[in-house]
Design a protein around this motif. Sequence first.
Motif, PDB file in Angstrom:
ATOM      1  N   UNK A  50      19.126   2.645   2.891  1.00 39.50           N
ATOM      2  CA  UNK A  50      18.567   1.637   3.797  1.00 39.50           C
ATOM      3  C   UNK A  50      18.306   0.327   3.062  1.00 39.50           C
ATOM      4  N   UNK A  51      17.750   0.413   1.858  1.00 40.69           N
ATOM      5  CA  UNK A  51      17.376  -0.795   1.116  1.00 40.69           C
ATOM      6  C   UNK A  51      18.579  -1.678   0.820  1.00 40.69           C
ATOM      7  N   UNK A  52      19.700  -1.054   0.475  1.00 36.64           N
ATOM      8  CA  UNK A  52      20.886  -1.818   0.109  1.00 36.64           C
ATOM      9  C   UNK A  52      21.634  -2.328   1.336  1.00 36.64           C
ATOM     10  N   UNK A 132       5.246 -13.246  -2.865  1.00 35.46           N
ATOM     11  CA  UNK A 132       6.414 -14.090  -3.057  1.00 35.46           C
ATOM     12  C   UNK A 132       7.653 -13.219  -3.199  1.00 35.46           C
ATOM     13  N   UNK A 133       8.781 -13.706  -2.635  1.00 31.78           N
ATOM     14  CA  UNK A 133      10.034 -12.985  -2.803  1.00 31.78           C
ATOM     15  C   UNK A 133      10.829 -13.552  -3.968  1.00 31.78           C
ATOM     16  N   UNK A 134      10.289 -14.577  -4.620  1.00 29.25           N
ATOM     17  CA  UNK A 134      11.003 -15.222  -5.722  1.00 29.25           C
ATOM     18  C   UNK A 134      10.768 -14.462  -7.017  1.00 29.25           C
ATOM     19  N   UNK A 135      11.370 -13.292  -7.085  1.00 30.94           N
ATOM     20  CA  UNK A 135      11.192 -12.424  -8.250  1.00 30.94           C
ATOM     21  C   UNK A 135      12.493 -12.223  -9.019  1.00 30.94           C
ATOM     22  N   UNK A 136      13.573 -12.893  -8.588  1.00 29.93           N
ATOM     23  CA  UNK A 136      14.872 -12.692  -9.215  1.00 29.93           C
ATOM     24  C   UNK A 136      15.123 -13.592 -10.412  1.00 29.93           C
ATOM     25  N   UNK A 137      16.267 -13.392 -11.037  1.00 31.18           N
ATOM     26  CA  UNK A 137      16.715 -14.149 -12.196  1.00 31.18           C
ATOM     27  C   UNK A 137      17.676 -15.234 -11.715  1.00 31.18           C
ATOM     28  N   UNK A 258      27.359  -5.635   2.919  1.00 34.49           N
ATOM     29  CA  UNK A 258      27.424  -4.222   2.560  1.00 34.49           C
ATOM     30  C   UNK A 258      27.556  -4.007   1.056  1.00 34.49           C
ATOM     31  N   UNK A 259      27.703  -5.075   0.302  1.00 35.24           N
ATOM     32  CA  UNK A 259      27.915  -4.929  -1.136  1.00 35.24           C
ATOM     33  C   UNK A 259      26.720  -5.379  -1.974  1.00 35.24           C
ATOM     34  N   UNK A 260      25.805  -6.165  -1.400  1.00 37.36           N
ATOM     35  CA  UNK A 260      24.673  -6.663  -2.171  1.00 37.36           C
ATOM     36  C   UNK A 260      23.763  -5.532  -2.621  1.00 37.36           C
ATOM     37  N   UNK A 261      23.281  -5.634  -3.830  1.00 39.03           N
ATOM     38  CA  UNK A 261      22.164  -4.799  -4.254  1.00 39.03           C
ATOM     39  C   UNK A 261      20.893  -5.612  -4.037  1.00 39.03           C
ATOM     40  N   UNK A 262      19.752  -4.946  -4.102  1.00 39.12           N
ATOM     41  CA  UNK A 262      18.491  -5.657  -3.952  1.00 39.12           C
ATOM     42  C   UNK A 262      18.351  -6.722  -5.033  1.00 39.12           C
ATOM     43  N   UNK A 263      18.819  -6.419  -6.239  1.00 36.80           N
ATOM     44  CA  UNK A 263      18.767  -7.383  -7.344  1.00 36.80           C
ATOM     45  C   UNK A 263      19.645  -8.604  -7.038  1.00 36.80           C
ATOM     46  N   UNK A 267      18.231 -12.366  -6.988  1.00 40.42           N
ATOM     47  CA  UNK A 267      18.754 -13.299  -7.987  1.00 40.42           C
ATOM     48  C   UNK A 267      19.366 -14.531  -7.319  1.00 40.42           C
ATOM     49  N   UNK A 268      20.172 -14.330  -6.303  1.00 36.08           N
ATOM     50  CA  UNK A 268      20.811 -15.459  -5.621  1.00 36.08           C
ATOM     51  C   UNK A 268      19.756 -16.325  -4.936  1.00 36.08           C
ATOM     52  N   UNK A 269      18.764 -15.694  -4.331  1.00 32.23           N
ATOM     53  CA  UNK A 269      17.688 -16.469  -3.694  1.00 32.23           C
ATOM     54  C   UNK A 269      16.965 -17.324  -4.731  1.00 32.23           C
ATOM     55  N   UNK A 270      16.679 -16.746  -5.896  1.00 30.41           N
ATOM     56  CA  UNK A 270      16.001 -17.496  -6.968  1.00 30.41           C
ATOM     57  C   UNK A 270      16.845 -18.686  -7.413  1.00 30.41           C
ATOM     58  N   UNK A 271      18.156 -18.540  -7.369  1.00 28.27           N
ATOM     59  CA  UNK A 271      19.036 -19.659  -7.741  1.00 28.27           C
ATOM     60  C   UNK A 271      19.076 -20.719  -6.635  1.00 28.27           C
TER      61      UNK A 271
END
Length: 276
Positions: A50-52, A132-137, A258-263, A267-271
């Motif tokens: 579900x998460x992915x 915050x959802x800004x936890x990515x690299x 269908x291919x994104x991982x949670x990471x 990460x893309x959002x942080x960018x």
Amino acid sequence: MSRRRSHRRDRGFRGACRATGAGPGGGGLGAFPRRPPADPAVLERGKALYSVNCQFCHGADTRGGDGGPSLLRSQIVQDDRNGEVIAPIVQNGRPPGMPRFDFSANQVSDIAVFLHSFTIDSRDPARMRPESILTGDAAAGQTYFNAKCASCHSATGDLKGFAAKFPDPRALQQWWLLPGGEGRGGRAASPVPSRIPPTTATITLSGGQAFEGRLVRIDEFGVAVQEADGTTRSFRRDGDTPKVEVHDPLQRHRTLLRTYTDKDIHDVTAYLVKLQ
């Protein structure tokens, strides 16, 4: 009491029992079905799937998001027991927004266990959201963007000043996952106006006559398009007849969902939030 009135009353009571889990062995008159505790291993598998694949549209807590409706109080989910009711929707998709997923029956069953693990009551407490959802690299997000997105988008072109258009990073995240998506009730997912052209379809009859227009509806039984002059044309479908070609400007985004991982998502959002 007449037999007809008695029959209606009995039928109504049986319907209420089915909906609430009441009646013999039902655990009393509750507002929603009561389910036994899930096997932790099955629950974890369902949560991972579900998460992915589903979280970005339906929310981490299944209460819905800007791209999909709430599943918490969905009648379809409530009627489901082991994935048998939700399987046709998950495996076939639901136009125009939900893609199909190549899940096995066991995988759908695992997802169903996760969906059923949420407790529902009449108060339905407020959604629990992280601060915050800004936890990515951001650097990793830029690398992913360059590999998967740069062929269509540019940080110095169509996405210049992108982040400045969104007061909330959550809205920005939802927008890039599925641009132009609408939230519950038909409200825009963000203050950014949608300039994305509609999904269209070309319908070619067996005799060669073709009709093209905005896709109104499509399923295994029929298809309808609205032509440029406003005329709506509907056709019955029998397998591959008539031939239908769907032109979805967001197909690339739907495929990537269908291919994104949670990471990847974080990460893309942080960018992207740096594109002021």
